[in-house]
Design a protein around this motif. Sequence first.
Motif, PDB file in Angstrom:
ATOM      1  N   UNK A  10       0.826  -1.208   0.000  1.00  0.00           N
ATOM      2  CA  UNK A  10       0.000   0.000   0.000  1.00  0.00           C
ATOM      3  C   UNK A  10       0.862   1.260   0.000  1.00  0.00           C
ATOM      4  N   UNK A  11       1.946   1.268   0.761  1.00  0.00           N
ATOM      5  CA  UNK A  11       2.826   2.437   0.794  1.00  0.00           C
ATOM      6  C   UNK A  11       3.525   2.624  -0.558  1.00  0.00           C
ATOM      7  N   UNK A  12       4.035   1.539  -1.102  1.00  0.00           N
ATOM      8  CA  UNK A  12       4.750   1.619  -2.376  1.00  0.00           C
ATOM      9  C   UNK A  12       3.849   2.186  -3.462  1.00  0.00           C
ATOM     10  N   UNK A  13       2.636   1.681  -3.550  1.00  0.00           N
ATOM     11  CA  UNK A  13       1.757   2.051  -4.659  1.00  0.00           C
ATOM     12  C   UNK A  13       1.095   3.418  -4.474  1.00  0.00           C
ATOM     13  N   UNK A  14       1.512   4.151  -3.470  1.00  0.00           N
ATOM     14  CA  UNK A  14       1.107   5.557  -3.300  1.00  0.00           C
ATOM     15  C   UNK A  14       2.311   6.490  -3.447  1.00  0.00           C
ATOM     16  N   UNK A  15       3.474   5.937  -3.735  1.00  0.00           N
ATOM     17  CA  UNK A  15       4.718   6.708  -3.744  1.00  0.00           C
ATOM     18  C   UNK A  15       5.043   7.240  -5.135  1.00  0.00           C
ATOM     19  N   UNK A  16       5.255   8.551  -5.264  1.00  0.00           N
ATOM     20  CA  UNK A  16       5.776   9.059  -6.534  1.00  0.00           C
ATOM     21  C   UNK A  16       7.143   8.426  -6.807  1.00  0.00           C
ATOM     22  N   UNK A  17       7.345   7.971  -8.005  1.00  0.00           N
ATOM     23  CA  UNK A  17       8.580   7.289  -8.380  1.00  0.00           C
ATOM     24  C   UNK A  17       9.819   8.124  -8.068  1.00  0.00           C
ATOM     25  N   UNK A  18       9.721   9.440  -8.248  1.00  0.00           N
ATOM     26  CA  UNK A  18      10.880  10.309  -8.020  1.00  0.00           C
ATOM     27  C   UNK A  18      11.386  10.229  -6.585  1.00  0.00           C
ATOM     28  N   UNK A  19      10.508   9.843  -5.642  1.00  0.00           N
ATOM     29  CA  UNK A  19      10.920   9.802  -4.239  1.00  0.00           C
ATOM     30  C   UNK A  19      11.776   8.584  -3.898  1.00  0.00           C
ATOM     31  N   UNK A  20      12.039   7.724  -4.876  1.00  0.00           N
ATOM     32  CA  UNK A  20      12.970   6.622  -4.641  1.00  0.00           C
ATOM     33  C   UNK A  20      14.413   7.114  -4.678  1.00  0.00           C
ATOM     34  N   UNK A  21      14.594   8.358  -5.084  1.00  0.00           N
ATOM     35  CA  UNK A  21      15.924   8.987  -5.097  1.00  0.00           C
ATOM     36  C   UNK A  21      15.868  10.246  -4.247  1.00  0.00           C
ATOM     37  N   UNK A  22      16.987  10.566  -3.609  1.00  0.00           N
ATOM     38  CA  UNK A  22      17.081  11.809  -2.843  1.00  0.00           C
ATOM     39  C   UNK A  22      16.995  12.985  -3.808  1.00  0.00           C
ATOM     40  N   UNK A  23      16.542  14.146  -3.346  1.00  0.00           N
ATOM     41  CA  UNK A  23      16.449  15.310  -4.247  1.00  0.00           C
ATOM     42  C   UNK A  23      17.736  15.583  -5.021  1.00  0.00           C
ATOM     43  N   UNK A  24      18.876  15.435  -4.385  1.00  0.00           N
ATOM     44  CA  UNK A  24      20.149  15.697  -5.046  1.00  0.00           C
ATOM     45  C   UNK A  24      20.390  14.729  -6.210  1.00  0.00           C
ATOM     46  N   UNK A  25      19.760  13.548  -6.199  1.00  0.00           N
ATOM     47  CA  UNK A  25      19.954  12.547  -7.254  1.00  0.00           C
ATOM     48  C   UNK A  25      18.789  12.483  -8.239  1.00  0.00           C
ATOM     49  N   UNK A  26      17.786  13.326  -8.080  1.00  0.00           N
ATOM     50  CA  UNK A  26      16.606  13.233  -8.932  1.00  0.00           C
ATOM     51  C   UNK A  26      16.857  13.677 -10.372  1.00  0.00           C
ATOM     52  N   UNK A  27      17.731  14.647 -10.591  1.00  0.00           N
ATOM     53  CA  UNK A  27      18.029  15.076 -11.964  1.00  0.00           C
ATOM     54  C   UNK A  27      18.724  13.951 -12.728  1.00  0.00           C
TER      55      UNK A  27
END
Length: 167
Positions: A82-99
């Motif tokens: 349930x937690x996974x399937x509510x998570x924006x994919x981008x949040x699997x990376x820290x903000x510094x690694x999102x680009x």
Amino acid sequence: MDTQSTQTPWLEPGLVRWAQWLLDSFRDWTGRELLPREGSAAAQASALFSAPLVVVSHGMEEDPILNYGNQQALNLWEVTWAELTRTPSRLTAEPVNQAERERMLMRAAGQGYIDDYRGIRISRTGRRFLVEGATVWNVHDPQRRRQGQAATFVTWTFLDGGQCAPR
């Protein structure tokens, strides 16, 4: 939703179909099978969920939401289904690694797949880990319309020490 689908959501008809798209798309792009394709679609969905490799995917939303993660992915990201399937994919990376993550996804989208991804990810509890040798591919339906993207990998290293591989 009945008790069975609450306990095994990956066996709901829509997710069994998604598992087939994951498996078919992986084969179409790479020329390899992600795992042996034996039995019914539901049996293959169960095998994918319990496979000794990480498999995770997201859909095509403007800010894509994770829509699938097998047991290895749930364990690694320290989340429930349930937690996974509510998570924006981008949040699997820290903000510094999102680009960097976005560049990788764009490269995979343009080529259909890549099989050389390396990057740092973060679990729900903040545990950082390095993924190496990941394959990222576009997920398509039987009419070859793009429906999302997926990733798989078998080895990761926790950055606080220790290496983890499938149990």
